[in-house]
Structure formats: C-alpha cells, structure tokens
Design a protein around this motif. Structure first.
Motif, PDB file in Angstrom:
ATOM      1  N   LYS A  38      -2.028  -3.651 -10.020  1.00  0.00           N
ATOM      2  CA  LYS A  38      -0.661  -3.134 -10.036  1.00  0.00           C
ATOM      3  C   LYS A  38      -0.624  -1.706  -9.495  1.00  0.00           C
ATOM      4  O   LYS A  38       0.217  -1.370  -8.660  1.00  0.00           O
ATOM      5  CB  LYS A  38      -0.113  -3.170 -11.460  1.00  0.00           C
ATOM      6  CG  LYS A  38       1.311  -2.663 -11.587  1.00  0.00           C
ATOM      7  CD  LYS A  38       1.772  -2.786 -13.036  1.00  0.00           C
ATOM      8  CE  LYS A  38       3.175  -2.297 -13.211  1.00  0.00           C
ATOM      9  NZ  LYS A  38       3.276  -0.853 -13.236  1.00  0.00           N
ATOM     10  N   ASP A  39      -1.545  -0.865  -9.975  1.00  0.00           N
ATOM     11  CA  ASP A  39      -1.594   0.519  -9.499  1.00  0.00           C
ATOM     12  C   ASP A  39      -1.898   0.571  -8.003  1.00  0.00           C
ATOM     13  O   ASP A  39      -1.316   1.382  -7.276  1.00  0.00           O
ATOM     14  CB  ASP A  39      -2.642   1.318 -10.268  1.00  0.00           C
ATOM     15  CG  ASP A  39      -2.236   1.590 -11.707  1.00  0.00           C
ATOM     16  OD1 ASP A  39      -1.078   1.307 -12.073  1.00  0.00           O
ATOM     17  OD2 ASP A  39      -3.090   2.086 -12.463  1.00  0.00           O
ATOM     18  N   ASP A  40      -2.797  -0.286  -7.548  1.00  0.00           N
ATOM     19  CA  ASP A  40      -3.125  -0.363  -6.122  1.00  0.00           C
ATOM     20  C   ASP A  40      -1.874  -0.696  -5.316  1.00  0.00           C
ATOM     21  O   ASP A  40      -1.586  -0.050  -4.303  1.00  0.00           O
ATOM     22  CB  ASP A  40      -4.216  -1.418  -5.906  1.00  0.00           C
ATOM     23  CG  ASP A  40      -4.583  -1.564  -4.447  1.00  0.00           C
ATOM     24  OD1 ASP A  40      -5.133  -0.604  -3.873  1.00  0.00           O
ATOM     25  OD2 ASP A  40      -4.332  -2.653  -3.882  1.00  0.00           O
ATOM     26  N   ALA A  41      -1.123  -1.686  -5.784  1.00  0.00           N
ATOM     27  CA  ALA A  41       0.093  -2.089  -5.073  1.00  0.00           C
ATOM     28  C   ALA A  41       1.130  -0.970  -5.056  1.00  0.00           C
ATOM     29  O   ALA A  41       1.792  -0.735  -4.034  1.00  0.00           O
ATOM     30  CB  ALA A  41       0.676  -3.344  -5.708  1.00  0.00           C
ATOM     31  N   ILE A  42       1.265  -0.250  -6.177  1.00  0.00           N
ATOM     32  CA  ILE A  42       2.221   0.859  -6.241  1.00  0.00           C
ATOM     33  C   ILE A  42       1.859   1.925  -5.216  1.00  0.00           C
ATOM     34  O   ILE A  42       2.702   2.368  -4.428  1.00  0.00           O
ATOM     35  CB  ILE A  42       2.260   1.468  -7.661  1.00  0.00           C
ATOM     36  CG1 ILE A  42       2.949   0.517  -8.626  1.00  0.00           C
ATOM     37  CG2 ILE A  42       2.966   2.826  -7.654  1.00  0.00           C
ATOM     38  CD1 ILE A  42       2.828   0.914 -10.084  1.00  0.00           C
ATOM     39  N   CYS A  43       0.593   2.327  -5.208  1.00  0.00           N
ATOM     40  CA  CYS A  43       0.176   3.398  -4.301  1.00  0.00           C
ATOM     41  C   CYS A  43       0.275   2.965  -2.837  1.00  0.00           C
ATOM     42  O   CYS A  43       0.703   3.752  -1.984  1.00  0.00           O
ATOM     43  CB  CYS A  43      -1.230   3.868  -4.655  1.00  0.00           C
ATOM     44  SG  CYS A  43      -1.272   4.701  -6.272  1.00  0.00           S
ATOM     45  N   LYS A  44      -0.090   1.737  -2.558  1.00  0.00           N
ATOM     46  CA  LYS A  44       0.043   1.233  -1.180  1.00  0.00           C
ATOM     47  C   LYS A  44       1.505   1.159  -0.765  1.00  0.00           C
ATOM     48  O   LYS A  44       1.838   1.390   0.396  1.00  0.00           O
ATOM     49  CB  LYS A  44      -0.625  -0.125  -1.047  1.00  0.00           C
ATOM     50  CG  LYS A  44      -2.135  -0.054  -1.006  1.00  0.00           C
ATOM     51  CD  LYS A  44      -2.730  -1.445  -0.864  1.00  0.00           C
ATOM     52  CE  LYS A  44      -4.236  -1.419  -0.772  1.00  0.00           C
ATOM     53  NZ  LYS A  44      -4.790  -2.801  -0.710  1.00  0.00           N
ATOM     54  N   SER A  45       2.386   0.843  -1.723  1.00  0.00           N
ATOM     55  CA  SER A  45       3.814   0.761  -1.383  1.00  0.00           C
ATOM     56  C   SER A  45       4.373   2.118  -0.984  1.00  0.00           C
ATOM     57  O   SER A  45       5.372   2.202  -0.280  1.00  0.00           O
ATOM     58  CB  SER A  45       4.621   0.186  -2.548  1.00  0.00           C
ATOM     59  OG  SER A  45       4.796   1.139  -3.579  1.00  0.00           O
ATOM     60  N   TYR A  46       3.728   3.196  -1.436  1.00  0.00           N
ATOM     61  CA  TYR A  46       4.129   4.544  -1.048  1.00  0.00           C
ATOM     62  C   TYR A  46       3.515   4.947   0.290  1.00  0.00           C
ATOM     63  O   TYR A  46       3.749   6.042   0.774  1.00  0.00           O
ATOM     64  CB  TYR A  46       3.716   5.564  -2.104  1.00  0.00           C
ATOM     65  CG  TYR A  46       4.365   5.366  -3.450  1.00  0.00           C
ATOM     66  CD1 TYR A  46       5.695   4.985  -3.568  1.00  0.00           C
ATOM     67  CD2 TYR A  46       3.644   5.564  -4.609  1.00  0.00           C
ATOM     68  CE1 TYR A  46       6.278   4.803  -4.809  1.00  0.00           C
ATOM     69  CE2 TYR A  46       4.223   5.393  -5.850  1.00  0.00           C
ATOM     70  CZ  TYR A  46       5.546   5.012  -5.940  1.00  0.00           C
ATOM     71  OH  TYR A  46       6.118   4.839  -7.176  1.00  0.00           O
ATOM     72  N   GLY A  47       2.682   4.066   0.859  1.00  0.00           N
ATOM     73  CA  GLY A  47       2.068   4.345   2.154  1.00  0.00           C
ATOM     74  C   GLY A  47       0.676   4.942   2.062  1.00  0.00           C
ATOM     75  O   GLY A  47       0.077   5.271   3.081  1.00  0.00           O
ATOM     76  N   ALA A  48       0.144   5.084   0.860  1.00  0.00           N
ATOM     77  CA  ALA A  48      -1.194   5.656   0.692  1.00  0.00           C
ATOM     78  C   ALA A  48      -2.246   4.608   1.048  1.00  0.00           C
ATOM     79  O   ALA A  48      -2.130   3.453   0.658  1.00  0.00           O
ATOM     80  CB  ALA A  48      -1.382   6.128  -0.745  1.00  0.00           C
ATOM     81  N   GLN A  49      -3.244   5.026   1.774  1.00  0.00           N
ATOM     82  CA  GLN A  49      -4.331   4.134   2.181  1.00  0.00           C
ATOM     83  C   GLN A  49      -5.535   4.350   1.274  1.00  0.00           C
ATOM     84  O   GLN A  49      -5.912   5.497   1.013  1.00  0.00           O
ATOM     85  CB  GLN A  49      -4.723   4.406   3.633  1.00  0.00           C
ATOM     86  CG  GLN A  49      -3.613   4.119   4.634  1.00  0.00           C
ATOM     87  CD  GLN A  49      -3.183   2.660   4.596  1.00  0.00           C
ATOM     88  OE1 GLN A  49      -4.009   1.759   4.597  1.00  0.00           O
ATOM     89  NE2 GLN A  49      -1.878   2.439   4.536  1.00  0.00           N
ATOM     90  N   PRO A  50      -6.136   3.257   0.777  1.00  0.00           N
ATOM     91  CA  PRO A  50      -7.310   3.392  -0.097  1.00  0.00           C
ATOM     92  C   PRO A  50      -8.377   4.293   0.519  1.00  0.00           C
ATOM     93  O   PRO A  50      -8.640   4.241   1.721  1.00  0.00           O
ATOM     94  CB  PRO A  50      -7.816   1.963  -0.234  1.00  0.00           C
ATOM     95  CG  PRO A  50      -6.579   1.124  -0.054  1.00  0.00           C
ATOM     96  CD  PRO A  50      -5.771   1.864   0.995  1.00  0.00           C
ATOM     97  N   GLY A  51      -8.946   5.134  -0.329  1.00  0.00           N
ATOM     98  CA  GLY A  51     -10.004   6.039   0.102  1.00  0.00           C
ATOM     99  C   GLY A  51      -9.512   7.404   0.551  1.00  0.00           C
ATOM    100  O   GLY A  51     -10.304   8.327   0.690  1.00  0.00           O
ATOM    101  N   THR A  52      -8.201   7.544   0.760  1.00  0.00           N
ATOM    102  CA  THR A  52      -7.664   8.839   1.175  1.00  0.00           C
ATOM    103  C   THR A  52      -7.369   9.693  -0.053  1.00  0.00           C
ATOM    104  O   THR A  52      -7.161   9.167  -1.156  1.00  0.00           O
ATOM    105  CB  THR A  52      -6.363   8.672   1.990  1.00  0.00           C
ATOM    106  OG1 THR A  52      -5.371   8.069   1.143  1.00  0.00           O
ATOM    107  CG2 THR A  52      -6.584   7.826   3.230  1.00  0.00           C
ATOM    108  N   PRO A  53      -7.338  11.013   0.113  1.00  0.00           N
ATOM    109  CA  PRO A  53      -7.015  11.878  -1.023  1.00  0.00           C
ATOM    110  C   PRO A  53      -5.656  11.555  -1.654  1.00  0.00           C
ATOM    111  O   PRO A  53      -5.509  11.617  -2.871  1.00  0.00           O
ATOM    112  CB  PRO A  53      -7.023  13.286  -0.423  1.00  0.00           C
ATOM    113  CG  PRO A  53      -7.948  13.185   0.751  1.00  0.00           C
ATOM    114  CD  PRO A  53      -7.720  11.801   1.298  1.00  0.00           C
TER     115      PRO A  53
END
Length: 76
Positions: A38-53
C-alpha cells in the motif's frame, strides 16, 4: 539546476505524503507485506521512483504517519 528540481520535487511529494489520510482500522489489521504494498503504491502514485531519495522519504513519512496514529490510539 538539477538540485533545485530535485528539491522542488521533494517538497511537492512530501506535502502530498503528509496530506494522506490517517490509517483506517483495516490498515491496522493488514500484514506487513500488505502495508508495504500500500505504501509503495501511494508513493508511486505521487511520481516517486523506488530507490530515489524522494521515494525513501515518502515511505518514511508513511511509517511516521502510521506510528503517530497508533500512538494516539494508545493514549486514548
């Protein structure tokens, strides 16, 4: 110039993360894997890419939001 764009993106994403709703009861009953997804999906929905600050900070913000909600519930 790149630093300015990264900083601006971080501010936008963090403000969006902070605006997330408090966790509902269902989230408190989720497995660790479900919460992480769920947290992964939330952050990705904001445009954040895994591994980035920005992504890492967004995930940390989600954890802090959840921890604060749990602490508040314990207090009463």
């Amino acid at each position: 110039m790149k630093t300015i764009w990264v900083g601006a993106a971080l501010v936008v994403l963090l403000s969006a993360c902070n605006a997330a709703k408090t966790p509902g009861r269902a989230e408190l009953l989720m497995s660790d894997e479900e919460v992480a997804a769920k947290d992964d999906a939330i952050c990705k929905s904001y445009g954040a890419q895994p591994g980035t600050p920005v992504y890492i900070q967004c995930r940390a913000t989600q954890d802090q939001r959840r921890d604060a909600y749990k602490a508040e519930r314990r207090r009463g």
